[in-house]
Motif scaffolding. Structure first.
Motif, PDB file in Angstrom:
ATOM      1  N   UNK B  84       0.792  -1.233   0.000  1.00 12.88           N
ATOM      2  CA  UNK B  84       0.000   0.000   0.000  1.00 12.88           C
ATOM      3  C   UNK B  84       0.819   1.275   0.000  1.00 12.88           C
ATOM      4  N   UNK B 199     -12.613  12.571  -4.993  1.00 12.85           N
ATOM      5  CA  UNK B 199     -12.076  11.978  -3.769  1.00 12.85           C
ATOM      6  C   UNK B 199     -11.210  12.973  -3.003  1.00 12.85           C
ATOM      7  N   UNK B 200     -10.824  14.056  -3.670  1.00 11.60           N
ATOM      8  CA  UNK B 200      -9.992  15.055  -2.993  1.00 11.60           C
ATOM      9  C   UNK B 200      -8.506  14.834  -3.202  1.00 11.60           C
ATOM     10  N   UNK B 201      -8.166  14.047  -4.228  1.00  7.02           N
ATOM     11  CA  UNK B 201      -6.749  13.875  -4.545  1.00  7.02           C
ATOM     12  C   UNK B 201      -6.297  15.075  -5.371  1.00  7.02           C
ATOM     13  N   UNK B 218      -2.383   6.075  -6.908  1.00  8.84           N
ATOM     14  CA  UNK B 218      -2.928   6.810  -5.760  1.00  8.84           C
ATOM     15  C   UNK B 218      -4.445   6.635  -5.678  1.00  8.84           C
ATOM     16  N   UNK B 221      -5.230   3.478  -3.958  1.00  9.83           N
ATOM     17  CA  UNK B 221      -5.045   3.590  -2.500  1.00  9.83           C
ATOM     18  C   UNK B 221      -6.264   4.260  -1.864  1.00  9.83           C
ATOM     19  N   UNK B 222      -6.736   5.316  -2.515  1.00  7.63           N
ATOM     20  CA  UNK B 222      -7.877   6.051  -1.974  1.00  7.63           C
ATOM     21  C   UNK B 222      -9.164   5.237  -2.077  1.00  7.63           C
ATOM     22  N   UNK B 224      -9.590   2.156  -1.758  1.00  9.40           N
ATOM     23  CA  UNK B 224      -9.703   1.154  -0.697  1.00  9.40           C
ATOM     24  C   UNK B 224     -10.448   1.714   0.486  1.00  9.40           C
ATOM     25  N   UNK B 225     -10.238   3.032   0.731  1.00 11.36           N
ATOM     26  CA  UNK B 225     -10.903   3.667   1.859  1.00 11.36           C
ATOM     27  C   UNK B 225     -12.400   3.816   1.595  1.00 11.36           C
ATOM     28  N   UNK B 226     -12.758   3.875   0.314  1.00  9.07           N
ATOM     29  CA  UNK B 226     -14.161   4.131  -0.024  1.00  9.07           C
ATOM     30  C   UNK B 226     -14.984   2.857  -0.156  1.00  9.07           C
TER      31      UNK B 226
END
Lengths: 628, 246
Positions: B84, B199-201, B218, B221-222, B224-226
């Motif tokens: 990750x 997502x705010x990236x 990236x 990675x993000x 996964x949080x969603x």
């Protein structure tokens, strides 16, 4: 593809202190990063764990919390964290948690240590403003953290043309005129030198010193022609020359008067005093002028110089404490002069009185014009019917005058014109009795104003008597301190900086940081509680903190931290106001994010964290939250 | 019997003019490919693997155009994701010299000039590098159809056959997330730029193969949080792992 074409590289090289490194080091740094992502709510650094990285936030936000769970700081884009634990050998003491989904870039600790060792800027950046490690931080703030640097002083002297400095008009007399007559001319014109002419042509100069060294010391007759005592090798300076040039000429020839010429005409005589005034004593000069003012109009005219004096002091590199002290002194002088003018107008006072001031002016912490807070303590033999009219007139004259001079009427009507604040000493005593014994919200508001009192005219003993009673009351009513402490926690410093949730709207839609309410006031409030708790008399914030330390109410590091924080915040605020005045806009306390350099932002953040920490300490000490 | 073996041999026979490096990279690629190596049922096993335990590499190509019959790859961006995390030092960008000249409208998109591509690798070396960098890894791409089509065309041209690929497509993951959140799905909202924005990236420059590969990594990675998953572990099948056999 080269790394420097990547957007990540552009971002990193826009972050302080990386922006200050050479491109080779920047590349090396960029190649060492890892990109990590943390979901909202996840813990990035857990207390007790070992941190190996220095973090830069790319997007999102994180929060640092104390061991007791209270939030002390928030960080967002471009902010750096992790260095404190790295410097401790990696042990994490305070929790860092993502409060938004957060993308982070992180550097291995080896890179961090290498940079600190090899680059002095990076070292300063991370160590310049440190809690509990106070060396010569104050000088650091001034030389590095602010945009107006101290070079300005000498640069200013180099740039200033002598023609702008002359105060003395050239007085010319014929060489045949007697020494006695010359002395009379100098007395009436107030000049300290005379140019000696023959057929309108300037031959030489006579200064006040010649009357001592040549007339008196040599026993010369007062009727001798002045030509006998003049210096005929006349040195002059061109009006276009710089003030530094003039200073050098005077020093080289050991003289204190220098005629200023322009196209063969003599414009005036530059004196050493002119140069001194210009150099640093502008406020003193102004105060002198204020005390000489004969009318309100003159006072108003002098008060217009205050913004200029402020700009000059800031530019000359004076610290905030000295600058505010000078600005406050000017304010006091105007106030005192107005009272004298009032006494001249309405006659001598029928009973003794003390003119008291409150707020920042009383604390000697005034910056640019603010509102006025004042009152009158009258002798207990005061009789309303007999003396009421006199003091009403006096109060109105002074308060109106202050308003004309830019010290606007107090919105809360805390002024001597309000009958409530124009009372005999016994009445003031019972006011304080009421506030301290029965603290109510309204009472607390008054208390925070009236615990910062200074007598600037009249019977100082009245205020001393009042203070004595206040200290006794507080000693027997400790509950009051709890209320004061709770009040002091009202204005909290912003946790994060310059994200939407910490900026306040003011006037238009612009969002800004209120440097007074969120910055200076929290420390002033803390200092007041500390001082009251040890029955200390000073009212200046830094002096109060010092007294609190002397009485063991504040630790050594607490004293240093809070004094430094106060100086730094005041300084940032002063620079902001000086810049506004220079731009020709009304000075205020609202700082826009883009006014600050990244380094200043960082120091500001550290400062807010310090305030927050001491507020928390005060809270637990007085259990203020229980009351609130 | 003989005929059968011959057929097999023919099917395994690859272009004989390949350089030794390419051949070796190809063999190692096949040998370590996550969905083909070792025992049977690897595909099922792979999809049961945890994301955190799988070596991943985000890949993006820039091409001379979108016509799959005659357009070619001119640059490849590679961004490995290990545990990750993305290490910038492990990312790589390579430029490939196409057989045809660049058209001006395309130069405007990918920003690579004739001079730059002329200094690039030959298509064979490009493929060889791809095989070397992605071997043993699951590929992460955004809207993978382009990457798949172009790498298979290149493989067929150079090797004489397509290569096996295991892919996670962040475009498909985004669809899953949107369905899960009952958000409308439009093709515009699924573009890499818009998804990152949502997502705010941060905004990255689009249309540079390496920048896009990092962007895609990236994004994963993000994402996964969603993904609203019951336990902390994420399995490849939950990300819609796609396997292409050779």
């Amino acid at each position: 593809m080269e790394i420097e074409n990547l957007e990540i590289f552009q971002y990193l090289t826009n972050c302080e202190p990386i922006s200050q490194l050479d491109s080779k080091t920047q590349k090396k740094l960029a190649l060492s990063i890892e990109i990590v992502y943390f979901k909202r709510g996840s813990i990035i650094l857990q207390p007790g764990s070992i941190n190996q990285w220095l973090y830069i936030i790319r997007s999102g936000a994180v929060e640092r919390t104390q061991t007791d769970g209270s939030i002390v700081a928030q960080f967002a884009e471009k902010d750096i964290f992790g260095q404190a634990s790295l410097k401790r050998g990696g042990t994490v003491e305070r929790k860092i948690q993502a409060i938004e989904d957060t993308l982070l870039y992180r550097f291995p600790k080896e890179i961090f240590f290498e940079l600190i060792q090899t680059n002095s800027y990076v070292k300063f950046y991370f160590e310049g403003f440190q809690t509990n490690e106070q060396t010569d931080n104050q000088s650091n703030h001034q030389s590095n953290a602010v945009t107006l640097d101290s070079h300005v002083q000498s640069a200013d002297f180099n740039r200033t043309q002598v023609k702008t400095l002359i105060h003395e008009k050239a007085q010319t007399v014929d060489h045949k005129i007697s020494v006695a007559e010359c002395a009379r001319i100098m007395q009436t014109t107030g000049s300290t030198s005379l140019l000696i002419t023959q057929n309108e042509k300037v031959l030489g100069i006579v200064t006040d010193r010649a009357f001592c060294t040549k007339v008196v010391a040599q026993g010369l007759s007062h009727e001798s022609p002045v030509g006998l005592i003049m210096s005929d090798n006349l040195l002059t300076i061109d009006a276009q020359n710089s003030a530094s040039e003039a200073l050098l000429t005077m020093a080289r020839h050991n003289i204190r008067h220098l005629p200023v010429t322009s196209h063969n005409d003599i414009l005036g005589v530059l004196t050493a005093t002119d140069l001194i005034h210009r150099q640093s004593n502008n406020p003193i000069y102004l105060i002198n002028e204020i005390h000489k003012a004969k009318t309100l109009e003159q006072l108003v005219r002098h008060s217009r110089q205050i913004p200029k004096a402020l700009i000059q002091m800031v530019k000359n590199g004076h610290n905030a404490k000295d600058t505010s002290y000078s600005i406050s002194s000017i304010g006091r002088a105007i106030n005192q002069r107005l009272i004298k003018l009032a006494e001249e107008k309405f006659g001598p006072p029928p009973v003794k009185y003390a003119w008291i001031i409150a707020g920042s002016l009383a604390r000697n912490e005034q910056t640019i014009h603010t509102d006025q807070d004042n009152g009158l303590i009258l002798d207990d033999c005061y009789d309303e019917d007999k003396h009421g009219k006199y003091f009403r007139q006096l109060a109105h004259f002074v308060c109106d005058g202050l308003n004309d001079c830019g010290y606007i009427y107090c919105p809360g009507d805390v002024m001597a014109t309000n009958k409530k604040w124009r009372q005999p000493l016994s009445q003031w005593k019972s006011y304080f009795q009421q506030w301290i014994v029965k603290p109510e919200p309204k009472a607390l508001m008054y208390a925070s104003i009236f615990f910062d009192l200074r007598c600037i005219y009249g019977e100082t003993s009245f205020l001393m008597a009042l203070n004595k009673q206040v200290n006794q009351l507080i000693a027997s009513n400790k509950k009051m301190l709890n209320y004061m402490a709770s009040n002091a926690l009202h204005n909290t410093p912003p946790l994060g900086l310059f994200r939407s949730f910490v900026l306040e709207k003011h006037g238009s839609e612009e969002k800004a940081l209120n440097m007074k309410k969120r910055g200076v006031v929290p420390i002033t409030d803390l200092a007041r509680v500390y001082a009251l708790s040890c029955e200390a008399s000073p009212i200046n914030t830094q002096e109060r903190l010092q007294t609190a330390f002397d009485n063991n109410a504040l630790s050594q590091s607490g004293l240093m931290d809070l004094c430094d924080a106060f100086e730094f915040l005041s300084f940032i605020r002063l620079c902001h106001q000086a810049k506004q005045v220079e731009k020709g806009v009304d000075a205020n306390n609202y700082l826009l994010p883009e006014e600050l350099s990244s380094l200043e932002r960082r120091h500001l953040k550290d400062t807010f964290e310090i305030i927050r920490t001491y507020q928390k300490a005060l809270e637990s000490r007085y259990q203020a939250s229980l009351i609130a | 019997m003989n005929l059968f073996f011959k057929k097999i041999r023919n099917r395994n026979k690859i272009n004989e003019n390949l350089s030794a490096t390419t051949r070796s990279n190809y063999e190692q690629y096949l040998a370590s490919h996550p969905a083909t190596c070792n025992a049977n049922n690897h595909e099922e096993k792979l999809s049961e693997k945890e994301l955190g335990d799988t070596p991943l590499i985000a890949v993006d190509f820039e091409t001379t155009g979108l016509n799959e019959t005659y357009d070619e790859i001119i640059s490849m961006g590679f961004c490995p994701i290990v545990d990750n995390k993305i290490r910038l030092a492990d990312c790589l960008h390579i430029v490939i010299k196409p057989e045809q000249a660049l058209s001006s409208e395309n130069v405007a998109i990918h920003g690579l000039t004739d001079d730059q591509v002329n200094a690039g690798l030959s298509p064979e070396l490009g493929l060889s590098k791809f095989l070397e960098l992605t071997k043993g890894k699951v590929i992460v791409a955004h809207y993978h159809q382009i990457e798949r089509t172009f790498i298979q065309n290149l493989a067929k041209k150079i090797l004489g056959r397509p290569i096996p690929l295991s892919i996670i497509d962040t475009f498909e993951v985004a669809k899953t997330i949107k369905r899960q959140n009952q958000q409308p799905i439009t093709s515009n909202s699924l573009r890499l730029f818009n998804l990152r924005n949502e997502i705010g990236l941060p905004h990255y420059k689009a249309h540079n193969a390496l920048e896009d590969a990092i962007s895609t990594a990236e994004l994963l990675l993000a994402q996964q949080a969603l993904l609203d998953l019951p336990n902390e572990k994420i399995f490849l099948k939950q990300l819609g792992l796609i396997n292409y056999k050779k």
